[in-house]
Design a protein around this motif. Structure first.
Motif, PDB file in Angstrom:
ATOM      1  N   PHE A 234       0.858  -1.180   0.000  1.00  0.00           N
ATOM      2  CA  PHE A 234       0.000   0.000   0.000  1.00  0.00           C
ATOM      3  C   PHE A 234       0.894   1.230   0.000  1.00  0.00           C
ATOM      4  N   GLY A 235       0.575   2.193  -0.871  1.00  0.00           N
ATOM      5  CA  GLY A 235       1.360   3.412  -0.868  1.00  0.00           C
ATOM      6  C   GLY A 235       1.073   4.308  -2.060  1.00  0.00           C
ATOM      7  N   ARG A 236       2.002   5.211  -2.318  1.00  0.00           N
ATOM      8  CA  ARG A 236       1.880   6.223  -3.366  1.00  0.00           C
ATOM      9  C   ARG A 236       2.746   5.840  -4.559  1.00  0.00           C
ATOM     10  N   HIS A 237       2.170   5.870  -5.732  1.00  0.00           N
ATOM     11  CA  HIS A 237       2.859   5.502  -6.974  1.00  0.00           C
ATOM     12  C   HIS A 237       3.493   4.108  -6.857  1.00  0.00           C
ATOM     13  N   LEU A 238       2.648   3.118  -6.625  1.00  0.00           N
ATOM     14  CA  LEU A 238       3.136   1.742  -6.538  1.00  0.00           C
ATOM     15  C   LEU A 238       3.800   1.337  -7.853  1.00  0.00           C
ATOM     16  N   PRO A 239       4.924   0.645  -7.800  1.00  0.00           N
ATOM     17  CA  PRO A 239       5.556   0.176  -9.034  1.00  0.00           C
ATOM     18  C   PRO A 239       4.729  -0.924  -9.683  1.00  0.00           C
ATOM     19  N   ASP A 240       4.775  -0.965 -10.990  1.00  0.00           N
ATOM     20  CA  ASP A 240       4.042  -1.976 -11.744  1.00  0.00           C
ATOM     21  C   ASP A 240       4.921  -3.217 -11.909  1.00  0.00           C
ATOM     22  N   ASP A 241       5.245  -3.863 -10.781  1.00  0.00           N
ATOM     23  CA  ASP A 241       6.111  -5.029 -10.824  1.00  0.00           C
ATOM     24  C   ASP A 241       5.513  -6.140  -9.963  1.00  0.00           C
ATOM     25  N   PHE A 242       6.351  -7.069  -9.507  1.00  0.00           N
ATOM     26  CA  PHE A 242       5.826  -8.243  -8.812  1.00  0.00           C
ATOM     27  C   PHE A 242       6.394  -8.396  -7.406  1.00  0.00           C
ATOM     28  N   GLY A 243       6.474  -7.277  -6.702  1.00  0.00           N
ATOM     29  CA  GLY A 243       6.820  -7.337  -5.295  1.00  0.00           C
ATOM     30  C   GLY A 243       8.056  -6.566  -4.922  1.00  0.00           C
ATOM     31  N   SER A 244       8.084  -6.125  -3.659  1.00  0.00           N
ATOM     32  CA  SER A 244       9.225  -5.391  -3.110  1.00  0.00           C
ATOM     33  C   SER A 244      10.052  -6.235  -2.160  1.00  0.00           C
ATOM     34  N   THR A 245       9.677  -7.512  -1.980  1.00  0.00           N
ATOM     35  CA  THR A 245      10.425  -8.399  -1.093  1.00  0.00           C
ATOM     36  C   THR A 245      11.739  -8.796  -1.747  1.00  0.00           C
ATOM     37  N   PRO A 246      12.882  -8.398  -1.205  1.00  0.00           N
ATOM     38  CA  PRO A 246      14.153  -8.715  -1.864  1.00  0.00           C
ATOM     39  C   PRO A 246      14.496 -10.190  -1.881  1.00  0.00           C
ATOM     40  N   LEU A 247      13.875 -11.010  -1.021  1.00  0.00           N
ATOM     41  CA  LEU A 247      14.163 -12.438  -1.008  1.00  0.00           C
ATOM     42  C   LEU A 247      13.482 -13.193  -2.143  1.00  0.00           C
ATOM     43  N   ARG A 248      12.500 -12.600  -2.806  1.00  0.00           N
ATOM     44  CA  ARG A 248      11.792 -13.272  -3.893  1.00  0.00           C
ATOM     45  C   ARG A 248      12.656 -13.295  -5.151  1.00  0.00           C
ATOM     46  N   PRO A 249      12.560 -14.353  -5.946  1.00  0.00           N
ATOM     47  CA  PRO A 249      13.357 -14.434  -7.177  1.00  0.00           C
ATOM     48  C   PRO A 249      13.100 -13.293  -8.153  1.00  0.00           C
ATOM     49  N   ALA A 250      11.881 -12.743  -8.175  1.00  0.00           N
ATOM     50  CA  ALA A 250      11.573 -11.653  -9.101  1.00  0.00           C
ATOM     51  C   ALA A 250      11.202 -10.375  -8.349  1.00  0.00           C
ATOM     52  N   GLY A 251      11.708 -10.211  -7.122  1.00  0.00           N
ATOM     53  CA  GLY A 251      11.421  -9.023  -6.335  1.00  0.00           C
ATOM     54  C   GLY A 251      12.420  -7.910  -6.582  1.00  0.00           C
ATOM     55  N   GLU A 252      12.126  -6.747  -6.066  1.00  0.00           N
ATOM     56  CA  GLU A 252      13.032  -5.595  -6.085  1.00  0.00           C
ATOM     57  C   GLU A 252      13.537  -5.215  -7.476  1.00  0.00           C
ATOM     58  N   ASN A 253      12.625  -4.743  -8.322  1.00  0.00           N
ATOM     59  CA  ASN A 253      12.994  -4.162  -9.613  1.00  0.00           C
ATOM     60  C   ASN A 253      13.558  -5.158 -10.622  1.00  0.00           C
ATOM     61  N   THR A 254      13.424  -6.451 -10.385  1.00  0.00           N
ATOM     62  CA  THR A 254      14.018  -7.395 -11.321  1.00  0.00           C
ATOM     63  C   THR A 254      13.022  -7.931 -12.344  1.00  0.00           C
ATOM     64  N   ALA A 255      11.722  -7.767 -12.114  1.00  0.00           N
ATOM     65  CA  ALA A 255      10.719  -8.255 -13.061  1.00  0.00           C
ATOM     66  C   ALA A 255      10.417  -7.188 -14.113  1.00  0.00           C
ATOM     67  N   PRO A 256       9.970  -7.599 -15.309  1.00  0.00           N
ATOM     68  CA  PRO A 256       9.600  -6.606 -16.335  1.00  0.00           C
ATOM     69  C   PRO A 256       8.472  -5.711 -15.849  1.00  0.00           C
ATOM     70  N   THR A 257       8.512  -4.464 -16.271  1.00  0.00           N
ATOM     71  CA  THR A 257       7.477  -3.501 -15.897  1.00  0.00           C
ATOM     72  C   THR A 257       6.962  -2.804 -17.136  1.00  0.00           C
ATOM     73  N   ARG A 258       5.722  -2.327 -17.061  1.00  0.00           N
ATOM     74  CA  ARG A 258       5.098  -1.709 -18.233  1.00  0.00           C
ATOM     75  C   ARG A 258       5.244  -0.196 -18.253  1.00  0.00           C
ATOM     76  N   LYS A 259       5.856   0.381 -17.219  1.00  0.00           N
ATOM     77  CA  LYS A 259       5.989   1.831 -17.198  1.00  0.00           C
ATOM     78  C   LYS A 259       7.246   2.227 -16.445  1.00  0.00           C
ATOM     79  N   VAL A 260       7.716   3.426 -16.725  1.00  0.00           N
ATOM     80  CA  VAL A 260       8.918   3.966 -16.099  1.00  0.00           C
ATOM     81  C   VAL A 260       8.536   5.164 -15.246  1.00  0.00           C
ATOM     82  N   ARG A 261       9.113   5.256 -14.052  1.00  0.00           N
ATOM     83  CA  ARG A 261       8.842   6.419 -13.202  1.00  0.00           C
ATOM     84  C   ARG A 261       9.369   7.690 -13.847  1.00  0.00           C
ATOM     85  N   GLY A 262       8.656   8.793 -13.602  1.00  0.00           N
ATOM     86  CA  GLY A 262       9.111  10.082 -14.093  1.00  0.00           C
ATOM     87  C   GLY A 262      10.409  10.497 -13.412  1.00  0.00           C
TER      88      GLY A 262
END
Length: 347
Positions: A234-262
């Motif tokens: 929950f928050g402001r400008h959530l990333p369009d990815d698959f989680g912020s948990t760094p222990l996950r295989p596709a967490g922390e900015n490693t999964a493909p995303t459909r948009k780029v932050r300004g």
């Protein structure tokens, strides 16, 4: 092992430089840059100094790719490697990318002062690992596969790294490293499927929430398990990815995303995560696979619960997390608690 790690980082570093110059690294109408993540885990963040004592990981993430073998966003060496591991590279997805990482993990018992073998506590172990990862996305669904390989034992330099960190912090060093696991090459294949449920896009306002479920498992002499869990954000400008948990295989900015932050956009969110595992084998608890070594009576069912904060500004992202784990073996004196810090930058 060190040569292999250097080769992998040279591979992705070349990809990063190449992507930065090549305007063909585009998915649809959006140019999605490569990303570098640096993560540190430590149980001192949890007020302990035992169990999973310390971990460090550097990850390089490619831009979104058309494919894994011919895309100009990857250098020739990466494309050549991917042709030889084509069974791991998915096809027919809307978005996909490649991830290379290099990591070290350190595991120790509770009593740092004892030189002898502590039979009722976990073995001393260091692990030095490299991995190739492949993510593939269709809409709000993701599949991720990692091939992880390396070595467990003295050649992983767990003793040397931990001693230097403790000397730097002015802490006592652990005295029982002569009892650590023997050198053993390790390999495992990790695969997970994820699904993201979103409350809506940002046309409804900058604040929102989402939930990401996951299930999968790992096979290999490093660890073999099946797992499932979920993350809520929950928050402001959530990333369009698959989680912020760094222990996950596709967490922390490693999964493909459909948009780029300004370039000047600020975002922040809370995240909560749970994961349950049915563990068949864990070399850091069960000991060496092919030689006699110290081992403990592992528990088959293990669960993690974590929570954290993530902050994003332009190309930068920072995340802090804390994890509570159930006991991993019979007779474990305390439930493990450790923290994690991640810093990321899009190039």
């Amino acid at each position: 092992m060190r040569r292999t790690a250097l080769l992998l980082f040279a591979l992705l570093a070349a990809a990063t430089a190449h992507a930065g110059e090549d305007t063909t690294c585009v998915t649809g109408h959006t140019k999605l840059p490569p990303t570098v993540n640096f993560r540190v885990d430590n149980d001192l963040f949890g007020g302990q100094d035992q169990g999973y004592s310390n971990g460090v990981q550097l990850t390089l993430v490619s831009p979104n790719l058309v494919d894994y073998t011919d895309d100009p966003c990857l250098p020739r060496l990466a494309r050549w490697i991917n042709r030889h591991v084509s069974a791991l590279t998915p096809e027919g997805f809307e978005q996909q990318n490649m991830v290379v990482s290099f990591a070290q993990g350190i595991f120790t018992p509770t009593d740092y002062s004892r030189h002898d073998l502590i039979e009722d506590d976990r073995p001393y172990a260091g692990a030095l690992l490299a991995s190739l990862g492949y993510n593939a996305r269709n809409g709000d669904e993701l599949r991720t596969t990692q091939l992880q390989f390396g070595i467990v034992g003295p050649s992983a330099y767990g003793k040397q790294v931990q001693n230097e960190i403790h000397k730097l912090l002015g802490d006592e060093t652990f005295q029982g490293w002569d009892n650590q696991l023997h050198d053993e090459p390790v390999l495992r294949l990790v695969h997970e499927r994820m699904r993201r449920y979103s409350a809506g896009d940002e046309e409804n306002g900058p604040w929102g929430w989402d939930a990401i479920t996951h299930y999968g498992g790992s096979v290999g002499n490093l660890a073999t398990y099946a797992n499932a869990g979920a993350e809520w954000r929950f928050g402001r400008h959530l990333p369009d990815d698959f989680g912020s948990t760094p222990l996950r295989p596709a967490g922390e900015n490693t999964a493909p995303t459909r948009k780029v932050r300004g370039p000047n956009q600020f975002g922040a969110h809370l995240f909560l995560t749970v994961d349950a595992r049915w563990v068949l084998y864990d070399i850091t608890l069960d000991g060496n696979t092919f030689r006699d070594s110290h081992r403990v009576d592992k528990r088959a069912l293990v669960a993690d619960a974590g929570y954290g904060l993530a902050f994003m500004y332009g190309r930068w992202k920072f995340a802090l997390a804390r994890y509570h784990r159930t006991r991993e073996f019979e007779g474990q004196k305390q439930t493990p608690v450790f923290g994690s810090f991640t810093i990321s930058r899009s190039l």
